[in-house]
Design a protein around this motif. Structure first.
Motif, PDB file in Angstrom:
ATOM      1  N   LYS A   1       0.785  -1.231   0.000  1.00 40.13           N
ATOM      2  CA  LYS A   1       0.000   0.000   0.000  1.00 40.13           C
ATOM      3  C   LYS A   1       0.821   1.288   0.000  1.00 40.13           C
ATOM      4  O   LYS A   1       0.339   2.321  -0.471  1.00 40.13           O
ATOM      5  N   ALA A   2       2.027   1.273   0.530  1.00 45.27           N
ATOM      6  CA  ALA A   2       2.803   2.514   0.656  1.00 45.27           C
ATOM      7  C   ALA A   2       3.076   3.130  -0.714  1.00 45.27           C
ATOM      8  O   ALA A   2       3.320   2.422  -1.694  1.00 45.27           O
ATOM      9  N   GLU A   3       3.016   4.457  -0.775  1.00 45.20           N
ATOM     10  CA  GLU A   3       3.372   5.150  -2.008  1.00 45.20           C
ATOM     11  C   GLU A   3       4.890   5.096  -2.179  1.00 45.20           C
ATOM     12  O   GLU A   3       5.646   5.255  -1.219  1.00 45.20           O
ATOM     13  N   ILE A   4       5.349   4.865  -3.410  1.00 41.25           N
ATOM     14  CA  ILE A   4       6.779   4.782  -3.702  1.00 41.25           C
ATOM     15  C   ILE A   4       7.191   6.002  -4.516  1.00 41.25           C
ATOM     16  O   ILE A   4       6.596   6.295  -5.557  1.00 41.25           O
ATOM     17  N   ILE A   5       8.193   6.712  -4.023  1.00 37.76           N
ATOM     18  CA  ILE A   5       8.657   7.953  -4.643  1.00 37.76           C
ATOM     19  C   ILE A   5      10.134   7.795  -4.991  1.00 37.76           C
ATOM     20  O   ILE A   5      10.939   7.454  -4.129  1.00 37.76           O
ATOM     21  N   GLU A   6      10.484   8.018  -6.254  1.00 36.42           N
ATOM     22  CA  GLU A   6      11.888   7.908  -6.666  1.00 36.42           C
ATOM     23  C   GLU A   6      12.506   9.292  -6.772  1.00 36.42           C
ATOM     24  O   GLU A   6      11.889  10.236  -7.272  1.00 36.42           O
ATOM     25  N   CYS A   7      13.751   9.408  -6.298  1.00 35.31           N
ATOM     26  CA  CYS A   7      14.422  10.701  -6.332  1.00 35.31           C
ATOM     27  C   CYS A   7      15.920  10.511  -6.538  1.00 35.31           C
ATOM     28  O   CYS A   7      16.459   9.418  -6.370  1.00 35.31           O
ATOM     29  N   SER A   8      16.577  11.581  -6.932  1.00 36.70           N
ATOM     30  CA  SER A   8      18.017  11.525  -7.167  1.00 36.70           C
ATOM     31  C   SER A   8      18.687  12.737  -6.538  1.00 36.70           C
ATOM     32  O   SER A   8      18.069  13.788  -6.364  1.00 36.70           O
ATOM     33  N   HIS A   9      19.963  12.575  -6.192  1.00 35.96           N
ATOM     34  CA  HIS A   9      20.763  13.667  -5.655  1.00 35.96           C
ATOM     35  C   HIS A   9      21.359  14.448  -6.827  1.00 35.96           C
ATOM     36  O   HIS A   9      22.028  13.863  -7.681  1.00 35.96           O
ATOM     37  N   GLN A  10      21.144  15.747  -6.848  1.00 39.58           N
ATOM     38  CA  GLN A  10      21.642  16.577  -7.933  1.00 39.58           C
ATOM     39  C   GLN A  10      22.581  17.654  -7.394  1.00 39.58           C
ATOM     40  O   GLN A  10      22.150  18.571  -6.697  1.00 39.58           O
ATOM     41  N   PRO A  11      23.900  17.551  -7.689  1.00 45.11           N
ATOM     42  CA  PRO A  11      24.829  18.613  -7.281  1.00 45.11           C
ATOM     43  C   PRO A  11      24.442  19.937  -7.932  1.00 45.11           C
ATOM     44  O   PRO A  11      24.037  19.972  -9.097  1.00 45.11           O
ATOM     45  N   GLN A  12      24.579  21.030  -7.167  1.00 51.20           N
ATOM     46  CA  GLN A  12      24.192  22.347  -7.654  1.00 51.20           C
ATOM     47  C   GLN A  12      25.387  23.285  -7.836  1.00 51.20           C
ATOM     48  O   GLN A  12      25.538  23.914  -8.868  1.00 51.20           O
ATOM     49  N   TYR A  13      26.248  23.370  -6.819  1.00 48.32           N
ATOM     50  CA  TYR A  13      27.388  24.276  -6.867  1.00 48.32           C
ATOM     51  C   TYR A  13      28.286  24.009  -5.666  1.00 48.32           C
ATOM     52  O   TYR A  13      27.948  23.215  -4.777  1.00 48.32           O
TER      53      TYR A  13
END
Length: 231
Positions: free
Chosen positions: A81-93
Motif C-alpha cells: 500500500k505505501a506510495e513509492i517515490i523515486e528521487c536523485s541527488h543533484q549537485p548544484q554548486y
C-alpha cells in the motif's frame, strides 16, 4: 508544547519502535537497497526487511530513473500500500564554508582536491566529485555522524596544505560541524545537493501536505521541482 508546535519530525525515528508516529517515511538507497539482507553486524540493516510494512511512504533515493522490477516486487511483497517515490541527488554548486564565494561545478574540472566526509555512503560523494573532473589527491572518510575533534580537522587541513592542493571539499552535512576558529590555508567548500523527484511527485506533495499543513486546512501546496536536502 512550550513553543506551540503540533508536529515533530524525527530523523532515524523509524526504528524507534516505542514511537507511535502518525506518518512513517522510509528511505531506501536504490544503489544498495538492503545489502546482503542481514541485520547488523552481519549486514547493514537495522531492522528486518519485513518491517517495510510499517512505512507510509517509501523513497527510493539515488535513483537513475531506470525501473528495478525486482526491487519493486520485494517492496510490494512486504508493503502493498505505501506510495513509492523515486528521487536523485543533484549537485548544484560549491559553496564556501564561510558563506562567501559560490562556484560553478565546472570549477572541479582538472582541480587537485582534498575531500573528507562523515556520511553513510562516502563513495557516492566522492564519485560526484570525480564525475565533475576533480582529482582527489587526499581523502579522509570518517564514520557516519562522526563528531569531529579539533585535532582531526586540523590534520585534514594540514595534509591538504602540505600537498599543495587547489581546494578542500566536504559535504553540507559535515560543514556545519566544523570549527569557525580553525581555518585552512587553502579554500574550503561544501558540495550543495538538492533532491530531484523523478517519479511520484504528487505522492510527495501529499506526504508534505500531511506533515506541514494544519490538519483542518484544504490549502493547496505549490508544486516544487527541487527539494533541498540538508541531512
Amino acid at each position: 508544547r512550550r513553543f506551540g508546535c503540533d508536529t515533530l519530525i524525527l530523523d532515524d525515528g523509524f526504528q524507534y519502535l516505542p514511537l507511535k508516529g502518525r506518518l512513517n517515511l522510509l528511505l531506501v538507497d536504490k544503489t544498495n537497497p538492503f545489502g546482503n539482507q542481514h541485520l547488523l553486524p552481519r549486514g547493514i540493516l537495522r531492522e528486518p526487511i519485513k518491517h517495510l510494512s510499517r512505512a507510509s511512504y517509501i523513497f527510493l533515493t539515488k535513483s537513475d530513473g531506470t525501473q528495478d522490477d525486482a526491487l519493486l516486487e520485494l517492496i510490494r511483497e512486504h508493503n502493498p500500500k505505501a506510495e513509492i517515490i523515486e528521487c536523485s541527488h543533484q549537485p548544484q554548486y560549491l559553496q564556501a564554508i564561510d558563506g562567501g564565494a559560490r562556484l560553478p561545478l565546472d570549477t572541479l574540472k582538472g582541480a587537485h582536491i582534498a575531500a573528507f566526509s562523515g556520511i553513510a555512503s562516502p563513495e557516492s560523494f566522492e564519485n560526484m566529485l570525480r564525475g565533475y573532473g576533480a582529482e582527489i589527491r587526499y581523502n579522509h572518510r570518517f564514520l557516519d555522524h562522526h563528531r569531529f575533534s579539533r585535532g582531526e580537522i586540523q590534520h585534514v587541513y594540514d595534509q591538504a596544505d602540505e600537498a599543495e592542493l587547489d581546494m578542500i571539499v566536504t559535504t553540507e552535512k559535515d560543514a556545519v560541524r566544523l570549527f569557525e576558529d580553525i581555518k585552512p590555508k587553502i579554500p574550503i567548500y561544501f558540495l550543495r545537493l538538492e533532491i530531484d523527484i523523478l517519479s511520484g511527485e504528487e505522492d510527495f506533495e501529499g506526504a508534505a501536505a500531511r506533515i506541514c499543513l494544519p490538519r483542518n486546512t484544504s490549502a493547496q501546496m505549490t508544486r516544487p521541482s527541487f527539494i533541498s536536502e540538508n541531512s
